[in-house]
Design an enzyme around this catalytic site. Structure first.
Site, PDB file in Angstrom:
ATOM      1  N   GLY A 142      46.297  35.350  36.983  1.00  0.00           N
ATOM      2  CA  GLY A 142      46.410  34.375  38.055  1.00  0.00           C
ATOM      3  C   GLY A 142      47.593  34.625  38.968  1.00  0.00           C
ATOM      4  O   GLY A 142      47.562  34.263  40.149  1.00  0.00           O
ATOM      5  N   GLU A 164      42.487  39.726  32.357  1.00  0.00           N
ATOM      6  CA  GLU A 164      41.725  38.633  31.744  1.00  0.00           C
ATOM      7  C   GLU A 164      40.690  39.124  30.743  1.00  0.00           C
ATOM      8  O   GLU A 164      40.373  38.432  29.770  1.00  0.00           O
ATOM      9  CB  GLU A 164      41.040  37.802  32.842  1.00  0.00           C
ATOM     10  CG  GLU A 164      41.978  36.930  33.659  1.00  0.00           C
ATOM     11  CD  GLU A 164      42.544  37.620  34.886  1.00  0.00           C
ATOM     12  OE1 GLU A 164      43.032  36.928  35.783  1.00  0.00           O
ATOM     13  OE2 GLU A 164      42.491  38.871  34.948  1.00  0.00           O
ATOM     14  N   ALA A 202      47.979  32.743  34.300  1.00  0.00           N
ATOM     15  CA  ALA A 202      47.726  31.341  34.007  1.00  0.00           C
ATOM     16  C   ALA A 202      48.448  30.947  32.716  1.00  0.00           C
ATOM     17  O   ALA A 202      48.875  31.809  31.943  1.00  0.00           O
ATOM     18  CB  ALA A 202      46.227  31.103  33.859  1.00  0.00           C
ATOM     19  N   GLU A 223      46.335  37.064  41.399  1.00  0.00           N
ATOM     20  CA  GLU A 223      45.365  36.374  42.255  1.00  0.00           C
ATOM     21  C   GLU A 223      46.069  35.498  43.291  1.00  0.00           C
ATOM     22  O   GLU A 223      45.627  35.405  44.440  1.00  0.00           O
ATOM     23  CB  GLU A 223      44.406  35.551  41.394  1.00  0.00           C
ATOM     24  CG  GLU A 223      43.469  36.437  40.579  1.00  0.00           C
ATOM     25  CD  GLU A 223      42.564  35.658  39.651  1.00  0.00           C
ATOM     26  OE1 GLU A 223      41.350  35.619  39.916  1.00  0.00           O
ATOM     27  OE2 GLU A 223      43.068  35.093  38.661  1.00  0.00           O
TER      28      GLU A 223
END
Length: 261
Positions: free
Chosen positions: A112, A135, A66, A115
């Site tokens: 992310g 994370e 992210a 993911e």
């Protein structure tokens, strides 16, 4: 449609989406994710597209996670939850797309980025790729479906180990853990993804869509319920024009022509 953070091209029946923020290692800012959702909507409406590849610009990263600058500015728990839910909706859109999505992981797939790859149907990784969910090192946790999708691939022990340590693993380790399906040399990754995508695009599209739905939905059902769901999909397929064409072509020893009907 033009995009700021994506490159979208078509190679016959295959759509190739390239995350295009190479200077930021293709970090997934919210604007990029909105563009990705719009691109998937356009692909869903395009009958000429039968398979999709998602990859990253450059050789360094598929997506390095992210956009941390956006995470740092979240004003409240409510805002953080909504950020996660928006990403979950994108992953659901990917799951509901009746066309196979291949992740071509060409470098870092972290946070992310991993993911996003986990939300694809099939994952190919370059032999130089590194994957992880780090994370925890930021004081947070995976929030875009990573805890659940990794669990379903590796089992709970490995999933907890990777997420609680934030450890990065190699493409080869990821293949051993069933996180990626194939590992290929970096220089051959996109060609390998295209070859696979064209193979899938050449299959009957209704069958591909039904297989994807049966696996995705049946995964969380009791076995008897999942088998009943499979039987319904199988029955529906037997009544299609493609099924009649496929059986005729087999008996006539010729190549079938799929029409998606």
């Amino acid at each position: 449609m033009s995009y700021q953070y994506l490159l979208v091209e078509q190679d016959g029946p295959v759509a190739i989406i390239t995350l295009n923020r190479p200077q930021q290692l293709n970090a997934l800012c919210q604007a990029l994710l909105r563009e990705l959702e719009a691109a998937l909507d356009a692909i869903a409406a395009d009958e000429n597209v039968r398979a999709v590849i998602i990859t990253g610009a450059g050789e360094r990263a598929f997506a390095a996670g992210a956009d941390i600058s956006e995470l740092a500015q979240l004003p409240s728990a409510t805002a953080g939850r909504e950020l996660a839910l928006r990403s979950h909706r994108l992953a659901r859109k990917m799951a509901d797309l009746p066309k196979p999505i291949i992740a071509a992981i060409n470098g870092y797939a972290l946070g992310g980025g991993l993911e996003l790859a986990l939300a694809c149907d099939i994952r190919l990784a370059a032999d130089t790729a590194q994957l992880g969910l780090p994370e925890v090192t930021l004081g947070i946790m995976p929030g875009w479906g990573g805890t659940q999708r990794l669990l379903r691939l590796t089992g709970p022990g490995v999933a907890k180990l990777l997420m609680m340590t934030g450890e990065r693993i190699s493409a080869q380790q990821a293949q051993q853990l069933a996180i990626v399906e194939r590992v290929v040399p970096q220089a051959e990754l996109l060609d390998a993804a295209k070859h696979l995508a064209h193979t899938l695009a050449g299959m009957p599209p209704l069958s591909i869509a039904a297989i994807k739905e049966a696996v995705n939905r049946g995964h969380d059902m009791a076995l008897d319920d999942a088998n009943a769901f499979e039987a319904g999909l199988f029955g529906a397929l037997t009544a299609t024009e493609d099924a009649k064409e496929g059986t005729r072509a087999f008996l006539e020893k010729r190549k079938p022509t799929w029409r998606g009907r």
